[in-house]
Scaffold this motif. Structure first.
Motif, PDB file in Angstrom:
ATOM      1  N   CYS A  78       0.853  -1.187   0.000  1.00 27.10           N
ATOM      2  CA  CYS A  78       0.000   0.000   0.000  1.00 27.10           C
ATOM      3  C   CYS A  78       0.894   1.244   0.000  1.00 27.10           C
ATOM      4  CB  CYS A  78      -0.894  -0.010   1.239  1.00 27.10           C
ATOM      5  SG  CYS A  78      -1.755   1.549   1.516  1.00 27.10           S
ATOM      6  N   CYS A 121       0.329   3.057   3.710  1.00 28.22           N
ATOM      7  CA  CYS A 121       0.797   2.486   4.979  1.00 28.22           C
ATOM      8  C   CYS A 121       1.903   1.446   4.788  1.00 28.22           C
ATOM      9  CB  CYS A 121      -0.369   1.858   5.747  1.00 28.22           C
ATOM     10  SG  CYS A 121      -1.041   0.382   4.950  1.00 28.22           S
ATOM     11  N   CYS A 161      -7.788   0.528   1.221  1.00 25.08           N
ATOM     12  CA  CYS A 161      -6.763  -0.394   1.698  1.00 25.08           C
ATOM     13  C   CYS A 161      -7.326  -1.190   2.879  1.00 25.08           C
ATOM     14  CB  CYS A 161      -5.514   0.377   2.133  1.00 25.08           C
ATOM     15  SG  CYS A 161      -4.311  -0.642   3.024  1.00 25.08           S
ATOM     16  N   CYS A 201      -5.166   0.189   6.252  1.00 24.92           N
ATOM     17  CA  CYS A 201      -5.240   1.569   6.756  1.00 24.92           C
ATOM     18  C   CYS A 201      -6.443   2.316   6.202  1.00 24.92           C
ATOM     19  CB  CYS A 201      -3.958   2.329   6.414  1.00 24.92           C
ATOM     20  SG  CYS A 201      -3.775   2.686   4.658  1.00 24.92           S
TER      21      CYS A 201
HETATM   22 ZN   LIG Z   1      -2.736   1.007   3.500  1.00 25.73          ZN
END
Ligand SMILES: [Zn+2]
Length: 262
Positions: free
Chosen positions: A51, A54, A76, A79
């Motif tokens: 991601c 994060c 995501c 996060c």
């Molecule tokens: Zn993320």
């Protein structure tokens, strides 16, 4: 042919088309990685997908083309950062382009060449939209693959390629000099590389379609107030669109055009 055989043929035809579409989704997913990483000079192999918000490593269930984005509702898993709808859009676009090449050529070497070409056009388009650059390495690969594949399929002759590259690059170089910055060096090299795929006179048709499409869209953006007179509008995506149309339908379009002259 008996009805059963026609039915079997139809089922086979659509099953193969479905497979080609799924292949396009998967390649589109790979192109998303290329579009993000190559302009940032990151490896497209390592590290694995993560991601961007994060940095959590993504597993197989986050990476299924199209479906993961739908099931995660564009967020995501770790996060909840928003994942741009551009990712599934690029996958869908690539799947669609692959499917059209299948319908156009049927299973053949020409179809595979057109798929490779489609993948290049998608990657070049979105990198140009994001960064206003067309990568030299990608253009070298585009030219080399055109030289090999179009000679192998017999679509374009050897000298026709070089003439196409010379005319395409020369034409855009002249326009870059005249427009003083309206067209970049990347566009000039892009047109030359496309010469190997389209040959002569296909390159002229591809660039012409690109200019018309680019002009129309620029006009619409100006009139609607979405872009001002001084805003930069990348030209690469329009060249890519024109070239793709010229690759698949160039012969028909030119034959149709010349039918009016005699
Ligand atoms: Zn993320």
């Amino acid at each position: 042919m008996s009805e059963e055989i026609i039915w079997l043929f139809n089922i086979g035809f659509f099953a193969a088309g479905g497979f080609v579409f799924l292949l396009g989704l998967a390649i589109g997913s790979f192109l998303n990685v290329c579009i993000w990483r190559l302009p940032r000079e990151e490896s497209i192999i390592r590290p694995g997908s993560h991601c961007p918000a994060c940095s959590s490593p993504l597993g197989i269930r986050d990476l299924v083309p199209l479906l993961s984005w739908l099931f995660l509702r564009g967020k995501c898993r770790f996060c909840a950062a928003k994942i741009s709808p551009r990712y599934p859009a690029v996958e869908l676009l690539t799947g669609g382009l692959f499917f059209v090449t299948y319908l156009h050529y049927g299973p053949s070497p020409a179809m595979i060449a057109a798929m490779v070409f489609s993948a290049f056009m998608v990657a070049i388009t979105f990198i140009d939209l994001d960064h206003q650059i067309i990568l030299d390495g990608m253009l070298a690969l585009l030219a080399a693959s055109g030289l090999v594949l179009q000679l192998a399929t017999g679509a374009v002759g050897f000298w026709s390629m070089w003439l196409g590259a010379l005319v395409g690059g020369g034409l855009l170089l002249a326009m870059a000099i005249i427009s003083q910055g309206g067209m970049g060096g990347g566009d000039v090299k892009f047109a030359a590389a496309l010469g190997f795929w389209l040959g002569w006179p296909g390159i002229l048709l591809g660039l012409f379609i690109g200019f018309v499409a680019g002009g129309l869209v620029s006009l619409l953006l100006l009139v609607s107030g979405l872009r001002g007179r001084k805003d930069f509008i990348p030209f690469g995506p329009f060249i890519a669109l024109g070239a793709w149309i010229a690759l698949l339908y160039g012969k028909q379009i030119l034959a149709w055009y010349f039918s009016f002259l005699v």
